[in-house]
Design a protein around this motif. Sequence first.
Motif, PDB file in Angstrom:
ATOM      1  N   UNK A   3       0.822  -1.212   0.000  1.00 55.45           N
ATOM      2  CA  UNK A   3       0.000   0.000   0.000  1.00 55.45           C
ATOM      3  C   UNK A   3       0.856   1.262   0.000  1.00 55.45           C
ATOM      4  N   UNK A   4       2.186   1.091  -0.121  1.00 51.23           N
ATOM      5  CA  UNK A   4       3.105   2.229  -0.086  1.00 51.23           C
ATOM      6  C   UNK A   4       4.023   2.168  -1.303  1.00 51.23           C
ATOM      7  N   UNK A   5       4.254   3.326  -1.898  1.00 52.40           N
ATOM      8  CA  UNK A   5       5.188   3.443  -3.006  1.00 52.40           C
ATOM      9  C   UNK A   5       6.284   4.411  -2.582  1.00 52.40           C
ATOM     10  N   UNK A   6       7.530   4.007  -2.768  1.00 54.62           N
ATOM     11  CA  UNK A   6       8.656   4.913  -2.569  1.00 54.62           C
ATOM     12  C   UNK A   6       9.520   4.860  -3.815  1.00 54.62           C
ATOM     13  N   UNK A   7       9.968   6.020  -4.232  1.00 52.97           N
ATOM     14  CA  UNK A   7      10.817   6.100  -5.420  1.00 52.97           C
ATOM     15  C   UNK A   7      11.907   7.126  -5.180  1.00 52.97           C
ATOM     16  N   UNK A   8      13.135   6.715  -5.374  1.00 52.43           N
ATOM     17  CA  UNK A   8      14.256   7.645  -5.269  1.00 52.43           C
ATOM     18  C   UNK A   8      14.348   8.460  -6.550  1.00 52.43           C
ATOM     19  N   UNK A   9      14.657   9.729  -6.391  1.00 53.27           N
ATOM     20  CA  UNK A   9      14.852  10.623  -7.530  1.00 53.27           C
ATOM     21  C   UNK A   9      16.090  11.467  -7.268  1.00 53.27           C
ATOM     22  N   UNK A  10      16.669  11.960  -8.331  1.00 53.48           N
ATOM     23  CA  UNK A  10      17.781  12.898  -8.202  1.00 53.48           C
ATOM     24  C   UNK A  10      17.215  14.298  -8.370  1.00 53.48           C
ATOM     25  N   UNK A  11      17.336  15.092  -7.353  1.00 53.23           N
ATOM     26  CA  UNK A  11      16.876  16.475  -7.383  1.00 53.23           C
ATOM     27  C   UNK A  11      18.095  17.365  -7.551  1.00 53.23           C
ATOM     28  N   UNK A  12      17.922  18.447  -8.246  1.00 56.28           N
ATOM     29  CA  UNK A  12      19.020  19.406  -8.406  1.00 56.28           C
ATOM     30  C   UNK A  12      18.625  20.679  -7.695  1.00 56.28           C
ATOM     31  N   UNK A  13      19.387  21.022  -6.675  1.00 60.00           N
ATOM     32  CA  UNK A  13      19.119  22.218  -5.891  1.00 60.00           C
ATOM     33  C   UNK A  13      19.512  23.443  -6.697  1.00 60.00           C
ATOM     34  N   UNK A  14      18.582  24.381  -6.833  1.00 62.16           N
ATOM     35  CA  UNK A  14      18.856  25.624  -7.537  1.00 62.16           C
ATOM     36  C   UNK A  14      19.445  26.590  -6.531  1.00 62.16           C
ATOM     37  N   UNK A  15      20.615  27.097  -6.829  1.00 67.73           N
ATOM     38  CA  UNK A  15      21.300  28.033  -5.939  1.00 67.73           C
ATOM     39  C   UNK A  15      21.777  29.217  -6.761  1.00 67.73           C
TER      40      UNK A  15
END
Length: 138
Positions: A3-15
């Motif tokens: 009943x749970x979905x987890x997905x890793x993603x690569x986020x790019x922090x805007x600075x």
Amino acid sequence: MSSVIEQSVQARMVASAPRMETLPATLHYDRKDPFAVRMAFPAPATLEGTEVSWEFSRELLATGMDAPAGVGDVRVRPFGYDRTVLEFHAVEGIAMVHVRTSELRRFLKRAQDLVPVGDEYRFMDLDTDLGDLLGGAS
């Protein structure tokens, strides 16, 4: 079926620097809370040095991939052909991250397979939620 979905993603922090820092993030969906999505950032990626999670509506994420959406603490908008920007507004400031739109679409497809849009009410436990709201009086 989970009943749970987890997905890793690569986020790019805007600075303000010309190079964007890449950091891991995890998208989380639980059919027990069928309207919500959570995005978590690990402790090393945060100013506080502790894991930070933001919770927002699944609909906001879906809408924001195609057009600017949100007026509160979380805002989502398309950026170019293959990115989506998520803005997280807090007292400390605004964090903006880019995520590949294809990763978000894959996550939302998995969430929709688990709980179809429009059927969220079927997965809510209103008796428990009402009891929690009333201080556990159920």
